[in-house]
Design a protein around this motif. Structure first.
Motif, PDB file in Angstrom:
ATOM      1  N   UNK A  47       4.560   3.456  -4.634  1.00  0.00           N
ATOM      2  CA  UNK A  47       3.554   3.575  -5.679  1.00  0.00           C
ATOM      3  C   UNK A  47       2.157   3.518  -5.077  1.00  0.00           C
ATOM      4  N   UNK A  48       1.267   4.297  -5.607  1.00  0.00           N
ATOM      5  CA  UNK A  48      -0.105   4.275  -5.120  1.00  0.00           C
ATOM      6  C   UNK A  48      -0.998   3.444  -6.026  1.00  0.00           C
ATOM      7  N   UNK A  49      -0.486   3.039  -7.171  1.00  0.00           N
ATOM      8  CA  UNK A  49      -1.258   2.214  -8.088  1.00  0.00           C
ATOM      9  C   UNK A  49      -0.363   1.076  -8.559  1.00  0.00           C
ATOM     10  N   UNK A  50      -0.092   0.132  -7.652  1.00  0.00           N
ATOM     11  CA  UNK A  50       0.814  -0.956  -7.981  1.00  0.00           C
ATOM     12  C   UNK A  50       0.416  -2.218  -7.226  1.00  0.00           C
ATOM     13  N   UNK A  51       0.763  -3.347  -7.806  1.00  0.00           N
ATOM     14  CA  UNK A  51       0.515  -4.655  -7.214  1.00  0.00           C
ATOM     15  C   UNK A  51       1.666  -4.993  -6.265  1.00  0.00           C
ATOM     16  N   UNK A  52       1.351  -5.372  -5.042  1.00  0.00           N
ATOM     17  CA  UNK A  52       2.358  -5.835  -4.081  1.00  0.00           C
ATOM     18  C   UNK A  52       2.728  -7.261  -4.483  1.00  0.00           C
ATOM     19  N   UNK A  53       4.028  -7.582  -4.551  1.00  0.00           N
ATOM     20  CA  UNK A  53       4.428  -8.917  -4.986  1.00  0.00           C
ATOM     21  C   UNK A  53       3.982 -10.029  -4.032  1.00  0.00           C
ATOM     22  N   UNK A  54       3.544 -11.132  -4.629  1.00  0.00           N
ATOM     23  CA  UNK A  54       3.195 -12.343  -3.895  1.00  0.00           C
ATOM     24  C   UNK A  54       3.970 -13.483  -4.549  1.00  0.00           C
ATOM     25  N   UNK A  55       4.771 -14.181  -3.756  1.00  0.00           N
ATOM     26  CA  UNK A  55       5.521 -15.318  -4.297  1.00  0.00           C
ATOM     27  C   UNK A  55       5.116 -16.584  -3.559  1.00  0.00           C
ATOM     28  N   UNK A  56       5.273 -17.706  -4.205  1.00  0.00           N
ATOM     29  CA  UNK A  56       4.985 -18.994  -3.562  1.00  0.00           C
ATOM     30  C   UNK A  56       6.266 -19.528  -2.936  1.00  0.00           C
ATOM     31  N   UNK A  57       6.169 -19.917  -1.689  1.00  0.00           N
ATOM     32  CA  UNK A  57       7.279 -20.527  -0.966  1.00  0.00           C
ATOM     33  C   UNK A  57       6.722 -21.826  -0.397  1.00  0.00           C
ATOM     34  N   UNK A  58       7.054 -22.934  -1.042  1.00  0.00           N
ATOM     35  CA  UNK A  58       6.392 -24.211  -0.782  1.00  0.00           C
ATOM     36  C   UNK A  58       4.911 -24.012  -1.092  1.00  0.00           C
ATOM     37  N   UNK A 103       3.513 -12.494   0.883  1.00  0.00           N
ATOM     38  CA  UNK A 103       3.233 -11.137   0.430  1.00  0.00           C
ATOM     39  C   UNK A 103       4.361 -10.251   0.942  1.00  0.00           C
ATOM     40  N   UNK A 104       5.150  -9.688   0.014  1.00  0.00           N
ATOM     41  CA  UNK A 104       6.334  -8.912   0.365  1.00  0.00           C
ATOM     42  C   UNK A 104       6.001  -7.425   0.349  1.00  0.00           C
ATOM     43  N   UNK A 105       5.776  -6.879   1.528  1.00  0.00           N
ATOM     44  CA  UNK A 105       5.344  -5.492   1.672  1.00  0.00           C
ATOM     45  C   UNK A 105       6.493  -4.653   2.225  1.00  0.00           C
ATOM     46  N   UNK A 106       6.670  -3.455   1.663  1.00  0.00           N
ATOM     47  CA  UNK A 106       7.609  -2.497   2.239  1.00  0.00           C
ATOM     48  C   UNK A 106       6.855  -1.211   2.551  1.00  0.00           C
ATOM     49  N   UNK A 107       7.381  -0.486   3.510  1.00  0.00           N
ATOM     50  CA  UNK A 107       6.829   0.820   3.884  1.00  0.00           C
ATOM     51  C   UNK A 107       8.018   1.746   4.103  1.00  0.00           C
ATOM     52  N   UNK A 108       7.763   3.070   4.050  1.00  0.00           N
ATOM     53  CA  UNK A 108       8.868   4.014   4.208  1.00  0.00           C
ATOM     54  C   UNK A 108       8.414   5.270   4.937  1.00  0.00           C
ATOM     55  N   UNK A 109       9.303   6.231   5.061  1.00  0.00           N
ATOM     56  CA  UNK A 109       9.021   7.457   5.802  1.00  0.00           C
ATOM     57  C   UNK A 109       8.055   8.399   5.081  1.00  0.00           C
ATOM     58  N   UNK A 110       7.709   8.096   3.835  1.00  0.00           N
ATOM     59  CA  UNK A 110       6.732   8.930   3.120  1.00  0.00           C
ATOM     60  C   UNK A 110       5.316   8.397   3.313  1.00  0.00           C
ATOM     61  N   UNK A 111       5.169   7.439   4.232  1.00  0.00           N
ATOM     62  CA  UNK A 111       3.874   6.839   4.558  1.00  0.00           C
ATOM     63  C   UNK A 111       3.213   6.216   3.338  1.00  0.00           C
ATOM     64  N   UNK A 112       3.948   5.315   2.688  1.00  0.00           N
ATOM     65  CA  UNK A 112       3.428   4.549   1.560  1.00  0.00           C
ATOM     66  C   UNK A 112       3.868   3.100   1.670  1.00  0.00           C
ATOM     67  N   UNK A 113       2.991   2.192   1.236  1.00  0.00           N
ATOM     68  CA  UNK A 113       3.379   0.815   1.009  1.00  0.00           C
ATOM     69  C   UNK A 113       3.926   0.733  -0.413  1.00  0.00           C
ATOM     70  N   UNK A 114       4.508  -0.391  -0.777  1.00  0.00           N
ATOM     71  CA  UNK A 114       5.014  -0.575  -2.133  1.00  0.00           C
ATOM     72  C   UNK A 114       3.916  -0.931  -3.129  1.00  0.00           C
TER      73      UNK A 114
END
Length: 182
Positions: free
Chosen positions: A37-48, A53-64
């Protein structure tokens, strides 16, 4: 000259489909990998007490996503997973958070020739708040830092051509959580 140019284009059209290496046995074909997605919030979770920040990337050259928010003064851990299948020599990803007021385009161009240093040369290190190493297909890499002062910070993938393809966004640092005074 025109005949040579036409012959060159024909040969190029025959050779290019075979480029790209072989994907792994469990890899999904690139045609089935949707663009991020080009207009989306990347998830942030609290761990302790750490903001992950949980980021993914792929072969289409995009982050999540193209943005996320963290709180100033708290620990942050970036976890970048490359969900692509193309070999790392062709399609690796990293996650670089720049300091305020750094020209992201100029930074990215200055790093493009630094393959020996994973595209992060020492001459540009003073412009970086934090960065991960390069992640090949199926790999997860991390970077940890303390969230700086509130403001807007640019993040990007520094692998050549990826910034221009849209792999960048904004980290917003919000003020710290108010503390209860009882």
């Amino acid at each position: 000259m025109r005949s040579f140019f036409i012959a060159f284009i024909i040969v190029l059209a025959m050779v290019l489909p075979g480029c790209g290496g072989k994907p792994g046995p469990d890899a999904e074909p690139p045609s089935k990998i949707p663009p991020g997605p080009t207009d989306a919030e990347i998830p942030v979770i609290m761990e302790d007490k750490t903001q992950v920040v949980t980021v993914t990337a792929n072969d289409t050259m995009h982050f999540n996503g193209d943005r996320f928010t963290v709180r100033s003064g708290q620990p942050v851990r970036i976890e970048l997973t490359n969900k692509g299948v193309r070999p790392a020599t062709e399609m690796a990803h990293d996650f670089v958070v720049l300091k305020p007021d750094v020209d992201a385009v100029a930074f990215n161009l200055a790093c493009a020739q630094a393959k020996a240093n994973a595209f992060v040369p020492a001459s540009e290190s003073d412009k970086i708040l934090s960065f991960t190493s390069l992640a090949g297909p199926g790999e997860t890499v991390t970077a940890s830092f303390t969230a700086p002062d509130p403001g807007q910070y640019t993040f990007l993938c520094n692998f050549p051509g990826h910034y221009a393809a849209g792999m960048h966004g904004t980290m917003t640092v919000a003020p710290p959580e108010p503390t209860d005074k009882k």
